[in-house]
Design a protein around this motif. Structure first.
Motif, PDB file in Angstrom:
ATOM      1  N   HIS A  13       9.529  73.369 -59.697  1.00 23.70           N
ATOM      2  CA  HIS A  13       8.113  73.838 -59.189  1.00 23.70           C
ATOM      3  C   HIS A  13       7.684  72.940 -58.095  1.00 23.70           C
ATOM      4  O   HIS A  13       7.147  73.505 -57.041  1.00 23.70           O
ATOM      5  N   VAL A  14       8.093  71.651 -58.071  1.00 22.42           N
ATOM      6  CA  VAL A  14       7.815  70.838 -56.963  1.00 22.42           C
ATOM      7  C   VAL A  14       8.605  71.170 -55.684  1.00 22.42           C
ATOM      8  O   VAL A  14       7.958  71.059 -54.735  1.00 22.42           O
ATOM      9  N   ARG A  15       9.941  71.438 -56.055  1.00 24.23           N
ATOM     10  CA  ARG A  15      10.795  71.848 -54.548  1.00 24.23           C
ATOM     11  C   ARG A  15      10.251  73.099 -54.245  1.00 24.23           C
ATOM     12  O   ARG A  15       9.889  74.032 -54.839  1.00 24.23           O
ATOM     13  N   GLY A  16       9.771  73.042 -53.098  1.00 21.90           N
ATOM     14  CA  GLY A  16       9.547  74.406 -52.155  1.00 21.90           C
ATOM     15  C   GLY A  16       8.112  74.412 -52.249  1.00 21.90           C
ATOM     16  O   GLY A  16       7.621  74.963 -51.339  1.00 21.90           O
ATOM     17  N   ILE A  59      11.718  76.916 -40.496  1.00 22.59           N
ATOM     18  CA  ILE A  59      10.157  76.071 -40.489  1.00 22.59           C
ATOM     19  C   ILE A  59       9.263  77.092 -41.229  1.00 22.59           C
ATOM     20  O   ILE A  59       8.671  76.402 -42.047  1.00 22.59           O
ATOM     21  N   ALA A  60       9.243  78.432 -40.873  1.00 24.91           N
ATOM     22  CA  ALA A  60       8.555  79.179 -41.512  1.00 24.91           C
ATOM     23  C   ALA A  60       8.739  79.148 -43.076  1.00 24.91           C
ATOM     24  O   ALA A  60       7.699  79.294 -43.883  1.00 24.91           O
ATOM     25  N   MET A  61       9.999  79.160 -43.381  1.00 23.58           N
ATOM     26  CA  MET A  61      10.458  79.027 -44.908  1.00 23.58           C
ATOM     27  C   MET A  61       9.769  77.810 -45.404  1.00 23.58           C
ATOM     28  O   MET A  61       9.227  77.710 -46.584  1.00 23.58           O
ATOM     29  N   ALA A  62       9.727  76.743 -44.641  1.00 23.06           N
ATOM     30  CA  ALA A  62       9.347  75.443 -45.066  1.00 23.06           C
ATOM     31  C   ALA A  62       7.950  75.189 -45.409  1.00 23.06           C
ATOM     32  O   ALA A  62       7.399  74.867 -46.437  1.00 23.06           O
ATOM     33  N   VAL A  63       7.235  75.991 -44.498  1.00 22.95           N
ATOM     34  CA  VAL A  63       5.725  75.823 -44.391  1.00 22.95           C
ATOM     35  C   VAL A  63       5.337  77.023 -45.168  1.00 22.95           C
ATOM     36  O   VAL A  63       3.753  76.828 -45.359  1.00 22.95           O
ATOM     37  N   ALA A  64       5.778  78.028 -45.497  1.00 18.54           N
ATOM     38  CA  ALA A  64       5.205  79.247 -46.009  1.00 18.54           C
ATOM     39  C   ALA A  64       4.311  78.948 -47.378  1.00 18.54           C
ATOM     40  O   ALA A  64       3.576  79.503 -47.568  1.00 18.54           O
ATOM     41  N   THR A  65       4.813  77.843 -48.242  1.00 12.57           N
ATOM     42  CA  THR A  65       3.987  77.708 -49.324  1.00 12.57           C
ATOM     43  C   THR A  65       3.219  76.503 -49.262  1.00 12.57           C
ATOM     44  O   THR A  65       2.612  75.988 -50.356  1.00 12.57           O
ATOM     45  N   GLU A  66       2.819  76.147 -48.155  1.00 18.13           N
ATOM     46  CA  GLU A  66       1.968  75.223 -47.720  1.00 18.13           C
ATOM     47  C   GLU A  66       2.294  73.903 -48.451  1.00 18.13           C
ATOM     48  O   GLU A  66       1.506  73.295 -49.290  1.00 18.13           O
ATOM     49  N   PRO A  67       3.297  73.301 -48.286  1.00 15.07           N
ATOM     50  CA  PRO A  67       3.589  72.095 -49.263  1.00 15.07           C
ATOM     51  C   PRO A  67       2.946  70.938 -48.620  1.00 15.07           C
ATOM     52  O   PRO A  67       2.384  70.973 -47.355  1.00 15.07           O
ATOM     53  N   ARG A  68       2.952  69.811 -49.533  1.00 10.94           N
ATOM     54  CA  ARG A  68       2.121  68.721 -48.827  1.00 10.94           C
ATOM     55  C   ARG A  68       3.125  67.748 -48.386  1.00 10.94           C
ATOM     56  O   ARG A  68       2.512  66.743 -47.542  1.00 10.94           O
ATOM     57  N   LEU A  69       4.629  67.800 -48.677  1.00 12.90           N
ATOM     58  CA  LEU A  69       5.303  66.950 -47.699  1.00 12.90           C
ATOM     59  C   LEU A  69       6.811  67.881 -47.255  1.00 12.90           C
ATOM     60  O   LEU A  69       6.897  68.613 -47.985  1.00 12.90           O
ATOM     61  N   LEU A  70       6.733  67.502 -45.979  1.00  8.73           N
ATOM     62  CA  LEU A  70       8.002  68.215 -45.186  1.00  8.73           C
ATOM     63  C   LEU A  70       9.026  67.065 -44.934  1.00  8.73           C
ATOM     64  O   LEU A  70       8.881  66.235 -44.575  1.00  8.73           O
ATOM     65  N   LEU A  71      10.215  67.561 -45.283  1.00 10.50           N
ATOM     66  CA  LEU A  71      11.160  66.795 -45.041  1.00 10.50           C
ATOM     67  C   LEU A  71      12.245  67.304 -44.007  1.00 10.50           C
ATOM     68  O   LEU A  71      12.795  68.117 -44.268  1.00 10.50           O
ATOM     69  N   ALA A  72      12.191  66.792 -42.974  1.00  7.71           N
ATOM     70  CA  ALA A  72      12.806  67.486 -41.740  1.00  7.71           C
ATOM     71  C   ALA A  72      14.113  66.481 -41.364  1.00  7.71           C
ATOM     72  O   ALA A  72      13.858  65.677 -40.781  1.00  7.71           O
ATOM     73  N   ASP A  73      15.028  67.207 -41.742  1.00  8.73           N
ATOM     74  CA  ASP A  73      16.427  66.503 -41.555  1.00  8.73           C
ATOM     75  C   ASP A  73      17.132  66.921 -40.077  1.00  8.73           C
ATOM     76  O   ASP A  73      17.526  67.969 -40.187  1.00  8.73           O
ATOM     77  N   GLU A  74      16.738  65.967 -39.282  1.00  5.21           N
ATOM     78  CA  GLU A  74      17.231  66.101 -37.900  1.00  5.21           C
ATOM     79  C   GLU A  74      16.873  67.802 -37.579  1.00  5.21           C
ATOM     80  O   GLU A  74      17.794  68.621 -37.097  1.00  5.21           O
ATOM     81  N   PRO A  75      15.657  68.171 -37.430  1.00  2.00           N
ATOM     82  CA  PRO A  75      15.465  69.645 -37.100  1.00  2.00           C
ATOM     83  C   PRO A  75      15.819  69.947 -35.846  1.00  2.00           C
ATOM     84  O   PRO A  75      15.997  71.344 -35.410  1.00  2.00           O
ATOM     85  N   THR A  76      16.149  68.989 -34.913  1.00  2.00           N
ATOM     86  CA  THR A  76      16.288  69.553 -33.337  1.00  2.00           C
ATOM     87  C   THR A  76      17.630  69.210 -32.979  1.00  2.00           C
ATOM     88  O   THR A  76      17.942  69.577 -31.711  1.00  2.00           O
ATOM     89  N   THR A  77      18.476  68.830 -33.771  1.00  2.00           N
ATOM     90  CA  THR A  77      19.794  68.292 -33.257  1.00  2.00           C
ATOM     91  C   THR A  77      20.543  69.458 -32.481  1.00  2.00           C
ATOM     92  O   THR A  77      21.379  69.172 -31.661  1.00  2.00           O
ATOM     93  N   GLY A  78      20.935  70.690 -33.226  1.00  4.19           N
ATOM     94  CA  GLY A  78      21.464  71.556 -32.690  1.00  4.19           C
ATOM     95  C   GLY A  78      20.903  72.434 -31.592  1.00  4.19           C
ATOM     96  O   GLY A  78      21.361  73.438 -30.957  1.00  4.19           O
ATOM     97  N   LEU A  79      19.692  72.062 -30.959  1.00  2.20           N
ATOM     98  CA  LEU A  79      18.814  72.760 -29.948  1.00  2.20           C
ATOM     99  C   LEU A  79      19.111  72.152 -28.695  1.00  2.20           C
ATOM    100  O   LEU A  79      19.360  70.991 -28.447  1.00  2.20           O
ATOM    101  N   ASP A  80      18.891  73.080 -27.631  1.00  2.00           N
ATOM    102  CA  ASP A  80      18.602  72.309 -26.469  1.00  2.00           C
ATOM    103  C   ASP A  80      17.531  71.800 -25.974  1.00  2.00           C
ATOM    104  O   ASP A  80      16.391  71.967 -26.887  1.00  2.00           O
ATOM    105  N   VAL A  81      17.136  70.907 -25.039  1.00  2.00           N
ATOM    106  CA  VAL A  81      16.162  70.074 -24.956  1.00  2.00           C
ATOM    107  C   VAL A  81      14.669  70.836 -24.880  1.00  2.00           C
ATOM    108  O   VAL A  81      13.696  70.416 -25.572  1.00  2.00           O
ATOM    109  N   SER A  82      14.484  71.865 -24.163  1.00  2.00           N
ATOM    110  CA  SER A  82      13.389  72.545 -23.960  1.00  2.00           C
ATOM    111  C   SER A  82      12.844  73.319 -25.416  1.00  2.00           C
ATOM    112  O   SER A  82      11.918  73.208 -25.692  1.00  2.00           O
ATOM    113  N   ILE A  83      14.047  73.629 -25.973  1.00  2.00           N
ATOM    114  CA  ILE A  83      13.594  74.436 -27.483  1.00  2.00           C
ATOM    115  C   ILE A  83      13.354  73.317 -28.405  1.00  2.00           C
ATOM    116  O   ILE A  83      12.248  73.471 -29.264  1.00  2.00           O
TER     117      ILE A  83
END
Lengths: 299, 328
Positions: B86-89, B165-189
């Protein structure tokens, strides 16, 4: 303005979908041989479904005056020693052979996939238990085991299905276990875990659909093998029982007449077995080339 | 007020054929309410393992061998598996490094989000779908009705990350763990995604742990930073303190290794590679690469000690007087 763009979008989507369907179709039909195999399977299945309307005579009607007729316009495949029309019997036999093989494959696929998926995902003692069970089944030569099971349980049609299903479970269990070992390490499996899904849901809803292509290929190939096993069991008298017409048994019956010159009795049911099994094997190979490109060229 | 997440002396070990791999070795870390904490370190320093440990998703052969993880005052390591699910997600959510592989290829992306509303909020199918479209609009996906029924391979990389990100914030969690969320994206994105994360964090008051190896991202987004090296936490500080006065020799080297074009500073790579964490010797794991190494470093593992306000460091060689600006 928005609506027109949405409509244009829908048209584009539909075109895209049609294009992909065409592509799959083209890849399947590029190879003349697999196209012929596909055609053969469709024809055999249709013949089996429409047997009562398609067969010119009652397959079980005996007639002493028509016994052992040669191939003629009245009897396209001749008649047997009881005067039964061979063509009608070959067509009706397709129903039994296909139905038994299909049911056995479906049962084996369901259980094998279930056991393999659970073993692969859970690992540990569950994996050990399932895989040792599978090893035990595989330790016996498949055909000897099938013979043993039908001989023990009694040779009814249902028991033939059970016997073939048992010997085919390892094929799917091992395949799915391997696929599951791969799938459970994928990031989308991790993602499914991080949002609090139950393990059962992750396995059967998230991961299993990703393992379907190799399963389809395997099932098609195993289908040919299952038909061969039904025929072989019946050939030695352990499978489908007479007077039910069945290719293997008919071949066995006909074999006794080879020396006396009634060649049509074993030839036509034998050819039916060969064509059907060959068609399933060819279509299985073709599907593998399309669905599972890693195995392309490996025979 | 208690911190949202409090990790004490957490150790995660993996059993390998060659011996014990000490991927995380006794780290202590707090995440305060509403803040963004950067977790920095080289590849293999134990950042992702720490995040998975918080969710209790370390799989065999890995194991949490000791420590405590308190989330909002509750000890997560004592929860039943059912309570943990229940904590997860719903309370803690994770965003993955490569969005394309973190989305299931055989399920429409909207379906994967809607599932969360059904699982954690008890929504009906229709309601879940409506809320999915809403959340997709919120993360800036145009035409959510169409996109929601598409598959991951039909979306661009940036779009996939927005879906994640939509999936992660959908249920309004109190803590977000973002594991290198921008590594595969180009700089502007990547910049857009970081802005979006910060904005969502501000709106919902959620805390975030941003795992990255990019100090530029840390400087731009985070409030505080924790630096990891070979499974140990070497320094923890507010973002200004860290860049102005990096105390630990490893952090100093990291800061100096940022390429700069605006000043005549030569980029200095850090000598040596991340040391093996396979049955490592006692003491500080940076010792073999460290210019300040003293005998004590190889015998006793340095404790994380306060240096100045909101700045802690684990190094035997550092005295408050040693802390000098990295670049003058």
């Amino acid at each position: 303005m928005r609506e027109t763009s949405a409509m244009a979008e829908a048209v584009v989507l539909r075109r895209e979908r049609a294009r992909r369907a065409r592509l799959l179709w083209r890849r399947l039909t590029k190879d003349r041989l697999s196209l012929a195999a596909g055609g053969a399977i469709v024809a055999i299945m249709l013949a089996a479904l429409a047997a009562p309307w398609l067969a010119p005579y009652d397959p079980d009607a005996t007639s002493a005056s028509d016994a052992l007729q040669r191939v003629s316009l009245r009897h396209w495949m001749g008649t047997d020693v009881y005067g039964r029309d061979l063509l009608s019997r070959v067509i009706h036999a397709a129903r039994v052979d296909l139905l038994v093989a299909l049911t056995a494959t479906a049962v084996a696929l369901t259980w094998g996939a279930f056991l393999g998926a659970v073993a692969g995902y859970r690992g540990g003692w569950m994996d050990q238990l399932v895989m040792r069970l599978v090893d035990t089944i595989m330790a016996f030569p498949a055909f000897i085991l099938t013979m043993g099971i039908t001989a023990t349980l009694g040779n009814s049609t249902l028991n033939v299905v059970v016997a073939i299903a048992i010997t085919h479970v390892p094929i799917y269990a091992r395949l799915l276990r391997g696929e599951m070992l791969k799938a459970r390490e994928m990031e989308y499996a991790e993602a499914a875990r991080t949002v609090g899904n139950r393990p059962a849901r992750i396995v059967f809803f998230h991961l299993l659909p990703n393992c379907v292509p190799p399963l389809i290929v395997q099932a098609t190939l195993a289908m040919g093998f299952a038909i061969l096993t039904v025929a072989a069991l019946s050939f030695i008298g352990l499978g489908i029982q007479p007077p039910q017409s069945e290719w293997g048994y008919m071949t066995a019956e006909g074999a006794g007449y080879i020396v006396s010159g009634e060649w049509w009795l074993f030839l036509f049911p034998g050819v039916a077995i060969m064509v059907t099994v060959l068609a399933f094997n060819l279509i299985g190979d073709a599907l593998r080339d399309v669905l599972d490109p890693r195995m392309r060229g490996v025979r | 007020m208690t911190p949202l997440l409090e990790i004490r002396d957490l150790a995660v070990h993996f059993a390998a054929d060659e011996g014990r791999v000490e991927a995380v070795d006794g780290i202590s870390l707090t995440v305060r309410r509403g803040e963004i904490l950067g977790l920095v370190g080289e590849s293999g320093s134990g950042k992702s393992v720490t995040a998975l440990a918080v969710l209790r998703l370390i799989r065999p052969p890995g194991r949490i061998v000791r420590g405590s993880i308190r989330f909002d005052g509750r000890e997560l390591l004592d929860l039943s598996e059912e309570a943990m699910r229940h904590v997860r997600g719903s309370q803690i959510a994770m965003i993955f490094q490569s969005p394309r592989t973190a989305l299931n290829p055989v399920l429409p992306v909207g379906r994967q989000i809607a599932r969360l509303f059904e699982l954690h909020r008890g929504c009906s199918g229709h309601e879940a779908w409506q809320r999915t479209l809403e959340i997709l609009r919120l993360v800036g996906i145009p035409e959510p009705e169409r996109r929601a029924s598409q598959y991951a391979h039909q979306l661009s990389g940036g779009m996939c990350q927005r879906v994640m990100i939509a999936m992660a914030v959908a249920t309004e969690p109190r803590l977000l763990l973002a594991d290198e969320p921008t590594t595969g994206l180009d700089v502007s994105i990547a910049a857009q995604i970081l802005d979006l994360l910060r904005e969502l964090g501000r709106r919902t008051g959620a805390s975030m742990v941003l795992i990255t190896h990019d100090l530029g991202v840390v400087a731009g987004v985070c409030d505080r930073v924790a630096v990891m090296h070979a499974g140990q936490l070497v320094e923890c500080s507010d973002v200004h303190g860290l860049f102005k006065h990096p105390a630990h020799p490893y952090t100093r080297a990291l800061v100096r290794s940022i390429p700069r074009v605006d000043r005549e500073v030569t980029m200095e790579p850090i000598p040596g590679a991340v040391p093996s964490v396979l049955e490592p010797p006692p003491g500080c794991r940076y010792a073999d690469r460290c210019p300040w190494v003293i005998d004590r470093c190889r015998e006793v593992k340095p404790e994380l000690l306060p240096l100045e306000h909101d700045h802690e460091v684990a190094c035997h060689a550092v005295e408050p007087s040693n802390v000098v600006p990295a670049r003058s």
